[in-house]
Scaffold this motif. Structure first.
Motif, short mmCIF file in Angstrom:
data_model
loop_
_atom_site.label_atom_id
_atom_site.label_comp_id
_atom_site.label_asym_id
_atom_site.label_seq_id
_atom_site.Cartn_x
_atom_site.Cartn_y
_atom_site.Cartn_z
N ASN A 1 0.82 -1.21 0.00
CA ASN A 1 0.00 0.00 0.00
C ASN A 1 0.86 1.26 0.00
OD1 ASN A 1 -2.33 -1.49 -0.01
ND2 ASN A 1 -2.59 -1.42 2.20
N VAL A 2 1.94 1.27 0.76
CA VAL A 2 2.84 2.41 0.76
C VAL A 2 3.50 2.55 -0.61
CG1 VAL A 2 4.97 3.33 1.76
CG2 VAL A 2 3.23 2.34 3.24
N ALA A 3 3.85 1.44 -1.23
CA ALA A 3 4.45 1.49 -2.56
C ALA A 3 3.48 2.07 -3.58
CB ALA A 3 4.91 0.10 -2.98
N VAL A 4 2.21 1.70 -3.49
CA VAL A 4 1.21 2.24 -4.40
C VAL A 4 1.05 3.74 -4.17
CG1 VAL A 4 -1.25 2.20 -5.00
CG2 VAL A 4 0.00 0.06 -4.70
N LEU A 5 1.02 4.15 -2.93
CA LEU A 5 0.92 5.57 -2.61
C LEU A 5 2.12 6.33 -3.17
CD1 LEU A 5 -0.40 7.95 -1.10
CD2 LEU A 5 0.94 7.27 0.89
N LEU A 6 3.31 5.80 -3.01
CA LEU A 6 4.51 6.45 -3.56
C LEU A 6 4.47 6.49 -5.08
CD1 LEU A 6 7.43 5.25 -1.28
CD2 LEU A 6 6.46 7.53 -1.47
N ALA A 7 3.95 5.45 -5.72
CA ALA A 7 3.83 5.46 -7.18
C ALA A 7 2.92 6.58 -7.64
CB ALA A 7 3.32 4.11 -7.67
N VAL A 8 1.82 6.79 -6.94
CA VAL A 8 0.90 7.88 -7.29
C VAL A 8 1.59 9.23 -7.09
CG1 VAL A 8 -1.25 9.02 -6.61
CG2 VAL A 8 -1.17 6.53 -6.82
N ILE A 9 2.31 9.38 -5.99
CA ILE A 9 3.03 10.64 -5.74
C ILE A 9 4.07 10.89 -6.82
CG2 ILE A 9 4.66 11.75 -4.15
CD1 ILE A 9 3.09 10.42 -1.86
N ILE A 10 4.78 9.85 -7.24
CA ILE A 10 5.80 10.00 -8.28
C ILE A 10 5.16 10.44 -9.59
CG2 ILE A 10 7.43 8.71 -9.73
CD1 ILE A 10 8.02 7.02 -7.19
N VAL A 11 4.06 9.83 -9.96
CA VAL A 11 3.39 10.20 -11.21
C VAL A 11 2.93 11.65 -11.15
CG1 VAL A 11 1.32 9.78 -12.61
CG2 VAL A 11 2.72 7.87 -11.84
N LEU A 12 2.35 12.06 -10.03
CA LEU A 12 1.89 13.44 -9.91
C LEU A 12 3.05 14.43 -9.95
CD1 LEU A 12 -0.89 13.06 -7.18
CD2 LEU A 12 -1.18 13.39 -9.65
N ARG A 13 4.16 14.08 -9.32
CA ARG A 13 5.32 14.99 -9.32
C ARG A 13 5.96 15.09 -10.70
NH1 ARG A 13 7.24 16.84 -4.63
NH2 ARG A 13 9.34 17.07 -5.42
N LEU A 14 5.98 13.99 -11.44
CA LEU A 14 6.62 14.01 -12.75
C LEU A 14 5.75 14.68 -13.82
CD1 LEU A 14 8.32 10.52 -12.84
CD2 LEU A 14 9.37 12.76 -12.43
N GLN B 1 15.70 16.81 -5.79
CA GLN B 1 16.30 15.89 -4.83
C GLN B 1 15.22 15.12 -4.07
OE1 GLN B 1 18.75 18.57 -2.57
NE2 GLN B 1 20.51 18.30 -3.91
N LEU B 2 14.13 15.78 -3.73
CA LEU B 2 13.03 15.10 -3.05
C LEU B 2 12.42 14.04 -3.95
CD1 LEU B 2 11.17 14.83 -0.61
CD2 LEU B 2 9.72 16.61 -1.65
N THR B 3 12.28 14.34 -5.24
CA THR B 3 11.75 13.36 -6.18
C THR B 3 12.67 12.14 -6.26
OG1 THR B 3 10.68 15.10 -7.47
CG2 THR B 3 11.01 12.98 -8.56
N VAL B 4 13.96 12.36 -6.29
CA VAL B 4 14.93 11.26 -6.33
C VAL B 4 14.82 10.40 -5.08
CG1 VAL B 4 17.39 10.70 -6.29
CG2 VAL B 4 16.53 12.40 -7.90
N VAL B 5 14.70 11.01 -3.93
CA VAL B 5 14.57 10.26 -2.68
C VAL B 5 13.28 9.43 -2.68
CG1 VAL B 5 14.20 10.51 -0.18
CG2 VAL B 5 15.99 11.81 -1.32
N ILE B 6 12.18 10.01 -3.14
CA ILE B 6 10.91 9.29 -3.21
C ILE B 6 11.03 8.09 -4.14
CG2 ILE B 6 8.51 9.45 -3.96
CD1 ILE B 6 8.52 12.33 -2.93
N VAL B 7 11.67 8.29 -5.29
CA VAL B 7 11.82 7.18 -6.24
C VAL B 7 12.71 6.08 -5.65
CG1 VAL B 7 12.80 6.57 -8.49
CG2 VAL B 7 11.35 8.59 -8.27
N LEU B 8 13.77 6.45 -4.94
CA LEU B 8 14.63 5.44 -4.31
C LEU B 8 13.88 4.65 -3.25
CD1 LEU B 8 18.02 7.35 -3.97
CD2 LEU B 8 17.52 5.40 -5.43
N VAL B 9 13.09 5.32 -2.43
CA VAL B 9 12.30 4.63 -1.42
C VAL B 9 11.29 3.70 -2.09
CG1 VAL B 9 10.58 4.95 0.40
CG2 VAL B 9 12.62 6.38 0.36
N PHE B 10 10.68 4.16 -3.18
CA PHE B 10 9.75 3.32 -3.93
C PHE B 10 10.45 2.07 -4.44
CE2 PHE B 10 7.83 2.22 -8.07
CZ PHE B 10 6.59 1.82 -7.62
#
Length: 71
Positions: free
Chosen positions: A6-19, A32-41
């Motif tokens: 569920n956290v991974a799905v949430l991060l995927a949605v955040i990544i799509v919105l940010r990109l 840099q925040l986008t890179v950190v989010i993608v690494l955590v994903f």
């Protein structure tokens, strides 16, 4: 395990919105925040079956490209 997915799905949605945002308006800290989010994903998705499938597909594609370049 369910919470991780569920956290991974949430991060995927955040990544799509940010990109989807315009790239000219981004600051260095925003990138840099986008890179950190993608690494955590990536860390969250890697041990799942979907993450293993992605690894296998990318590995087979890389192997095919390597073989096609060899005479």
């Amino acid at each position: 395990m369910v919470l991780t997915i569920n956290v991974a799905v949430l991060l995927a949605v955040i990544i799509v919105l940010r990109l989807r945002r315009r790239t000219e308006a981004r600051k260095r800290s925003d990138e840099q925040l986008t890179v950190v989010i993608v690494l955590v994903f990536g860390v969250l998705i890697a041990p799942t079956a979907f993450g293993q499938w992605i690894r296998d597909v990318v590995g087979s594609m890389a192997e095919g490209i390597t073989r096609s370049g060899t005479p």
